[in-house]
Design an enzyme around this catalytic site. Sequence first.
Site, PDB file in Angstrom:
ATOM      1  N   ALA A 101     -19.412  15.469  14.036  1.00 25.62           N
ATOM      2  CA  ALA A 101     -19.060  15.987  15.355  1.00 25.62           C
ATOM      3  C   ALA A 101     -19.524  14.937  16.356  1.00 25.62           C
ATOM      4  O   ALA A 101     -20.696  14.555  16.369  1.00 25.62           O
ATOM      5  CB  ALA A 101     -19.755  17.325  15.599  1.00 25.62           C
ATOM      6  N   SER A 102     -18.615  14.467  17.172  1.00 28.85           N
ATOM      7  CA  SER A 102     -18.905  13.345  18.069  1.00 28.85           C
ATOM      8  C   SER A 102     -19.998  13.676  19.075  1.00 28.85           C
ATOM      9  O   SER A 102     -20.300  14.841  19.349  1.00 28.85           O
ATOM     10  CB  SER A 102     -17.635  12.941  18.826  1.00 28.85           C
ATOM     11  OG  SER A 102     -16.619  12.570  17.945  1.00 28.85           O
TER      12      SER A 102
END
Length: 201
Positions: A101-102
């Site tokens: 997840a960025s």
Amino acid sequence: MTSSHRSPGQDATRGLLQAVSEDLGHDVGPEWQKAAVAVPRDHFLPDRIWADRDGRYRPVDRLTDAADWWSAAYALTPVVTQVNDGAEPDGPDDAWPSSSASHPSVVFRMLEGADIAPGAKVLHIGTGTGWDSGMISHRIGAADLVTVEVDHALADRAREALACLGHHPTVVCGDGRLGWGPRAPYDRVLATCSVRRVPPH
């Protein structure tokens, strides 16, 4: 909405938005604040994530390490959600990140920079957990969003997570370099994956 109806994730999202605003140097736009609260980040994370400890990735489980898991879910950092393309590592030295997840600030910078508004047709390449797609879907409506993920397991999980919150964009398992012709052309194309150049498709 009263506090008694808010989920822990929605409360944590407000703290994350404040941290992102400080990191960006300006408040996150109200349209994206609403989207973030509507689709909390924790909802899109698997029960087992991976934390970097001195260069080694170790699992953090929501059930057995709840405090660490929640801390990672709403930290101002990326979250590794898959290692070794989904295969179980032989040990801590064998684990390498294959999906994440960025960083939240990167996500909101991308969303704001793309100037996405209702009525736009959007192609999102690199679905990952589905959190970005969830916020886009909340902003413009699922009918105008196509999101592409190369990993079957990740695509299926993102589709399920989105559906649980009432969002049903077109989730395609495929190679994002090829775009998704059946719904082209698009007004916006976003990529949350690494590319050396912009593919012609």
